[in-house]
Design a protein around this motif. Structure first.
Motif, short mmCIF file in Angstrom:
data_model
loop_
_atom_site.label_atom_id
_atom_site.label_comp_id
_atom_site.label_asym_id
_atom_site.label_seq_id
_atom_site.Cartn_x
_atom_site.Cartn_y
_atom_site.Cartn_z
N PHE A 247 0.75 -1.32 -0.11
CA PHE A 247 -0.18 0.21 0.19
C PHE A 247 0.73 1.35 -0.20
O PHE A 247 0.40 2.28 0.20
N GLY A 248 2.20 1.01 -0.30
CA GLY A 248 3.05 2.31 -0.23
C GLY A 248 3.10 2.97 0.75
O GLY A 248 3.23 4.35 0.92
N LEU A 249 3.21 2.26 2.23
CA LEU A 249 3.14 3.17 3.39
C LEU A 249 4.65 3.31 3.79
O LEU A 249 5.15 2.11 4.00
N THR A 250 4.98 4.31 4.59
CA THR A 250 6.24 4.68 4.70
C THR A 250 6.67 5.00 6.01
O THR A 250 5.63 5.92 6.56
N LEU A 251 7.68 4.85 6.65
CA LEU A 251 8.17 5.68 7.94
C LEU A 251 9.72 5.89 7.83
O LEU A 251 10.36 4.94 7.78
N ASP A 252 10.06 6.87 7.79
CA ASP A 252 11.36 7.43 7.52
C ASP A 252 11.98 6.75 6.37
O ASP A 252 13.24 6.42 6.42
N GLY A 253 11.17 7.03 5.28
CA GLY A 253 11.61 6.53 3.97
C GLY A 253 11.63 5.00 3.85
O GLY A 253 11.91 4.60 2.73
N ARG A 254 11.15 4.21 4.73
CA ARG A 254 11.29 2.77 4.61
C ARG A 254 9.67 2.22 4.65
O ARG A 254 8.90 2.69 5.40
N PRO A 255 9.65 1.00 4.11
CA PRO A 255 7.91 0.34 4.07
C PRO A 255 7.62 0.25 5.64
O PRO A 255 8.40 -0.11 6.27
N VAL A 256 6.48 0.55 6.00
CA VAL A 256 6.02 0.36 7.18
C VAL A 256 5.80 -1.09 7.65
O VAL A 256 5.63 -1.87 6.73
N HIS A 257 6.25 -1.59 8.50
CA HIS A 257 5.82 -2.93 9.09
C HIS A 257 4.58 -2.79 10.07
O HIS A 257 4.27 -1.75 10.45
N SER A 258 3.78 -3.94 10.27
CA SER A 258 2.51 -3.86 10.67
C SER A 258 2.54 -5.04 11.25
O SER A 258 2.94 -6.17 11.13
N ALA A 259 1.47 -5.08 12.46
CA ALA A 259 1.01 -6.25 13.09
C ALA A 259 -0.19 -5.96 13.70
O ALA A 259 -0.88 -4.99 13.79
N CYS A 260 -1.09 -7.24 13.96
CA CYS A 260 -2.41 -6.95 14.53
C CYS A 260 -2.80 -8.13 15.42
O CYS A 260 -2.03 -9.06 15.63
N VAL A 261 -3.67 -7.77 16.33
CA VAL A 261 -4.40 -8.71 17.26
C VAL A 261 -5.83 -8.65 16.88
O VAL A 261 -6.60 -7.80 16.80
N ALA A 262 -6.50 -9.97 16.47
CA ALA A 262 -7.73 -10.02 16.24
C ALA A 262 -8.67 -10.98 17.06
O ALA A 262 -8.19 -11.74 17.51
N PHE A 263 -9.99 -10.54 17.06
CA PHE A 263 -10.88 -11.21 18.11
C PHE A 263 -12.11 -11.53 17.16
O PHE A 263 -12.59 -10.65 16.61
N GLY A 264 -12.59 -12.61 17.08
CA GLY A 264 -13.87 -13.05 16.44
C GLY A 264 -14.96 -12.96 17.51
O GLY A 264 -15.09 -13.80 18.40
N LEU A 265 -15.85 -11.95 17.54
CA LEU A 265 -17.03 -11.93 18.40
C LEU A 265 -17.84 -13.15 18.96
O LEU A 265 -18.07 -13.42 19.70
N GLU A 266 -18.23 -13.60 17.52
CA GLU A 266 -19.27 -14.59 17.67
C GLU A 266 -18.57 -16.07 18.42
O GLU A 266 -19.14 -16.62 19.13
N ARG A 267 -17.47 -16.03 18.08
CA ARG A 267 -16.77 -17.30 18.49
C ARG A 267 -16.22 -17.15 20.04
O ARG A 267 -16.49 -18.17 20.87
N TRP A 268 -16.10 -15.75 20.56
CA TRP A 268 -16.10 -15.68 22.04
C TRP A 268 -17.51 -15.98 22.71
O TRP A 268 -17.57 -16.47 23.95
N LEU A 269 -18.64 -15.60 22.05
CA LEU A 269 -20.02 -16.12 22.53
C LEU A 269 -20.20 -17.60 22.66
O LEU A 269 -20.58 -17.97 23.66
N PHE A 270 -19.53 -18.32 21.89
CA PHE A 270 -19.53 -19.80 21.77
C PHE A 270 -18.73 -20.23 22.92
O PHE A 270 -19.30 -20.83 23.98
#
Length: 302
Positions: A247-270
């Motif tokens: 996606f052409g995202l940069t920080l200090d002229g370099r490609p951005v790194h990314s990470a995420c934490v994901a939760f599935g709400l319906e699975r939590w209900l189960f």
């Protein structure tokens, strides 16, 4: 013993054979408590809330190879052809066939993909941006994936995903994932759950032909919190600079790194009703549990 369909219906689940669920009453209240808890945990990074549409342009998703990697799971926003002759032909037919499916009709070009994961919007919305520093975002979206089978609350074609996303350097994302894992390991027992962490791979189409699958096997970047031996209720994901480059995202002229934490709400209900039963009086307050975790780890308010 897992709640029966009748017990789930009594507390607010309306299940559709297409793999989608409607919630009301106690079950809806529990879902909202779950989401407030995840937003509270996002306060550990003072993550900003964002809201996004329910679809993305196919061209944007293909910047990171989504449609080549997961064509078997993609769902599309389809529209009838706007041409008057095509609409007349559709109206002259049965409209819906004997199987309940839309009768054959001419469609407009398929250009929108229904959201497969909430975090894609975070990257797409920043297309071409240069970041001034690390950014932390939380977002919730209705997500859509085609599966071989659907099971109430466990596996759905349309489900709700809450994510916390970090964009920054490799060091930023590593620290984000470290703190996320620490927070969840405190949070799970307060919720009365004891999932086990396992390395995982994304569900690639023809995985052994996809170099990204092979890389994930060699260098695990995805870990799932598995409840009951087979149900992922949360995941941590390290993307390296995959989305930053796509996606052409940069920080200090370099490609951005990314990470995420994901939760599935319906699975939590189960998981919660499986563990605590269907009596709301027995359900823990997840928002209170998340607040306790944030207090222990010194996190700010969401």
């Amino acid at each position: 013993m897992s709640p029966s369909p009748a017990e789930l219906a009594r507390i607010g689940l309306s299940w559709q054979p297409s793999g989608q669920a409607a919630l009301r009453g106690p079950l809806l209240a529990l879902a909202e408590d779950c989401d407030r808890a995840f937003v509270r945990l996002a306060g550990l990074w003072r993550a900003r809330e964002e809201r996004h549409p329910c679809s993305l342009p196919a061209e944007r998703l293909q910047r990171v190879g989504y449609l080549r990697s997961f064509p078997h799971q993609a769902s599309f926003a389809a529209r009838l052809s706007p041409e008057e002759a095509d609409l007349e032909a559709f109206l002259d037919g049965p409209v819906v066939d004997e199987h309940g499916a839309l009768a054959q009709a001419r469609l407009s070009p398929l250009s929108e993909v229904l959201t497969p994961a909430a975090c894609y919007h975070v990257f797409s919305d920043r297309l071409g941006h240069s970041l001034a520093g690390p950014e932390f975002v939380t977002t919730r979206n209705s997500c859509f994936r085609r599966e071989r089978e659907y099971v109430p609350l466990r596996r759905l074609s349309g489900f709700t995903m809450r994510e916390v996303v970090c964009l920054g350097t490799g060091a930023d994302t590593a620290e984000f994932l470290r703190l996320a894992r620490e927070a969840l390991e405190l949070f799970f027992p307060l919720a009365g759950l004891e999932p086990q962490w396992h390395p995982a791979t994304d569900p690639f189409f023809r995985p052994r032909e996809n170099p990204r699958y092979l890389l994930q096997r060699v260098d695990p970047v995805k870990y799932e919190a598995i409840y009951g031996g087979d149900l992922a209720i949360a995941s941590t994901n390290r993307h390296h600079d995959h989305f930053g480059t796509g996606f052409g995202l940069t920080l200090d002229g370099r490609p951005v790194h990314s990470a995420c934490v994901a939760f599935g709400l319906e699975r939590w209900l189960f998981a919660l009703t499986d563990r605590h039963g269907t009596d709301p009086e027995r359900w823990p307050s997840l928002e209170a549990a998340a607040a306790k975790v944030c207090a222990e780890l010194g996190g700010g308010a969401p």
